[in-house]
Scaffold this motif. Sequence first.
Motif, PDB file in Angstrom:
ATOM      1  N   GLN A 170       0.781  -1.315  -0.021  1.00  0.00           N
ATOM      2  CA  GLN A 170       0.243  -0.037  -0.085  1.00  0.00           C
ATOM      3  C   GLN A 170       0.775   1.377  -0.114  1.00  0.00           C
ATOM      4  O   GLN A 170       0.517   2.286  -0.526  1.00  0.00           O
ATOM      5  CB  GLN A 170      -0.864  -0.245   1.195  1.00  0.00           C
ATOM      6  CG  GLN A 170      -2.271   0.891   1.216  1.00  0.00           C
ATOM      7  CD  GLN A 170      -2.961   0.595  -0.128  1.00  0.00           C
ATOM      8  OE1 GLN A 170      -2.445   0.866  -1.285  1.00  0.00           O
ATOM      9  NE2 GLN A 170      -4.204   0.133   0.138  1.00  0.00           N
ATOM     10  N   ARG A 171       1.900   1.204   0.817  1.00  0.00           N
ATOM     11  CA  ARG A 171       2.957   2.471   0.636  1.00  0.00           C
ATOM     12  C   ARG A 171       3.522   2.330  -0.710  1.00  0.00           C
ATOM     13  O   ARG A 171       3.773   3.587  -1.166  1.00  0.00           O
ATOM     14  CB  ARG A 171       3.953   1.930   1.646  1.00  0.00           C
ATOM     15  CG  ARG A 171       3.513   2.280   3.088  1.00  0.00           C
ATOM     16  CD  ARG A 171       4.677   1.796   4.109  1.00  0.00           C
ATOM     17  NE  ARG A 171       4.336   1.533   5.271  1.00  0.00           N
ATOM     18  CZ  ARG A 171       4.432   2.727   6.294  1.00  0.00           C
ATOM     19  NH1 ARG A 171       5.338   3.660   6.051  1.00  0.00           N
ATOM     20  NH2 ARG A 171       3.956   2.600   7.308  1.00  0.00           N
ATOM     21  N   VAL A 172       3.685   1.521  -1.350  1.00  0.00           N
ATOM     22  CA  VAL A 172       4.361   1.458  -2.763  1.00  0.00           C
ATOM     23  C   VAL A 172       3.338   2.207  -3.790  1.00  0.00           C
ATOM     24  O   VAL A 172       3.528   2.923  -4.469  1.00  0.00           O
ATOM     25  CB  VAL A 172       4.726   0.049  -3.425  1.00  0.00           C
ATOM     26  CG1 VAL A 172       5.000   0.109  -4.970  1.00  0.00           C
ATOM     27  CG2 VAL A 172       5.817  -0.508  -2.609  1.00  0.00           C
ATOM     28  N   MET A 173       1.979   1.637  -3.699  1.00  0.00           N
ATOM     29  CA  MET A 173       0.794   2.478  -4.018  1.00  0.00           C
ATOM     30  C   MET A 173       0.797   3.927  -4.102  1.00  0.00           C
ATOM     31  O   MET A 173       0.686   4.724  -4.982  1.00  0.00           O
ATOM     32  CB  MET A 173      -0.423   1.898  -3.809  1.00  0.00           C
ATOM     33  CG  MET A 173      -1.225   0.839  -4.786  1.00  0.00           C
ATOM     34  SD  MET A 173      -1.138   1.102  -6.483  1.00  0.00           S
ATOM     35  CE  MET A 173      -2.101   2.347  -6.694  1.00  0.00           C
ATOM     36  N   ILE A 174       1.248   4.309  -2.697  1.00  0.00           N
ATOM     37  CA  ILE A 174       0.926   5.618  -2.359  1.00  0.00           C
ATOM     38  C   ILE A 174       2.316   6.404  -3.007  1.00  0.00           C
ATOM     39  O   ILE A 174       1.940   7.603  -3.779  1.00  0.00           O
ATOM     40  CB  ILE A 174       1.148   5.893  -0.946  1.00  0.00           C
ATOM     41  CG1 ILE A 174      -0.378   5.452  -0.399  1.00  0.00           C
ATOM     42  CG2 ILE A 174       1.146   7.374  -0.693  1.00  0.00           C
ATOM     43  CD1 ILE A 174      -0.426   5.297   1.124  1.00  0.00           C
ATOM     44  N   ALA A 175       3.271   6.048  -3.298  1.00  0.00           N
ATOM     45  CA  ALA A 175       4.498   6.378  -3.784  1.00  0.00           C
ATOM     46  C   ALA A 175       4.245   6.295  -5.461  1.00  0.00           C
ATOM     47  O   ALA A 175       4.744   7.510  -5.793  1.00  0.00           O
ATOM     48  CB  ALA A 175       6.035   5.332  -3.417  1.00  0.00           C
ATOM     49  N   LEU A 176       3.557   5.448  -5.639  1.00  0.00           N
ATOM     50  CA  LEU A 176       3.381   5.336  -7.367  1.00  0.00           C
ATOM     51  C   LEU A 176       2.343   6.639  -7.426  1.00  0.00           C
ATOM     52  O   LEU A 176       2.458   7.559  -8.521  1.00  0.00           O
ATOM     53  CB  LEU A 176       2.658   4.204  -7.565  1.00  0.00           C
ATOM     54  CG  LEU A 176       2.212   4.141  -9.055  1.00  0.00           C
ATOM     55  CD1 LEU A 176       3.544   4.117 -10.091  1.00  0.00           C
ATOM     56  CD2 LEU A 176       1.670   2.573  -9.367  1.00  0.00           C
TER      57      LEU A 176
END
Length: 336
Positions: A170-176
């Motif tokens: 979910q953090r990766v998604m937010i970074a994206l």
Amino acid sequence: MSKEETFDENIILKVDDLHTYFFTEDGVVKAVDGVTFDVQRGEVLGLVGESGSGKSVTAMSILRLIPQPPGKIISGDVLWKGKSILEVPESGMRSIRGNQIAVVFQDPLTSLNPVLTIEDQINEAIMLHQQVTKDEATEKTRTLLDLVGIPDAGKRLKDYPWQFSGGMRQRVMIALALSCNPDLLIADEPTTALDVTIQAQVLDLMRDLKNRFQTSIILITHDIGVIAEMCDRVAVMYAGNIVEIGDVVTIFKEPKHPYTKALLKSIPDANARRDDELYSIPGTIPNLINPPTGCRFHPRCSEAMPECSEIIPDTIELVPGHFVKCLLFTNQIKKK
Ligand code: SF4
């Protein structure tokens, strides 16, 4: 004067009397049926309600991602920075989606490409929208992963989505989502699939990002407890309508709509005894092909009056900024 000329520049997004329907073999599903709200620069607006209340369809309508057919925006408007997105060509919409409005969904695995490394996916998004070299994009990706709290970000660039835990994905998604410096982030049930501790961390991260970059956020959730922690204002949705909207403190201290009161009653109480039963709203959300007549909440409402099954309530502004759609208040006004 046109709607666009009168636009207040503090209001980044205005959804105006939006109707989005789905034309199915069983009939017309009136998923969003006259929804109006706005989002100001730098604010977090919560959209809360049970599943099937129209929250995600509202978000998809804003992004113009309603599958057509069977869906269609029937009437109303969505103004992005004062301009109707319904009139923007698809190429322009792609640019708005990539550059200005970003989305985070509940399940990042469905949004992340399983066969590309995290570096490749975020780099691609950055290079699509910014004039940078591959090395510069990689450096930006590493900084973003750092920013969202991925430990050892540099070492994880070559990992694939499945190599991350749910919270980290979910953090990766937010970074994206942040890779394009969006003005608005739409987060659709971003923490629903996560356990409570990780959920709190992801919410902290979003709050921090909002404070640092003044990003406006629409936070969609069925969990009104999450709203209390994150939002400046909240819009409560029921069966395709907004039934109450106002600032979070007012709504939590003095909810007016019977549905909002019921949602608040269903928040688990930390002081409750273990054998205390958790309150749940009786009945189920109605079928939106044939919604109840009058007030759509009347079959489940503990305060329903005889006229509630016949008259569709108007939305009344009780005090500046606090709106409610319920005959209890329309009747009070009539009596004055
Ligand atoms: Fe309840 Fe009637 Fe108000 Fe609807 S209009 S919420 S049924 S009191």
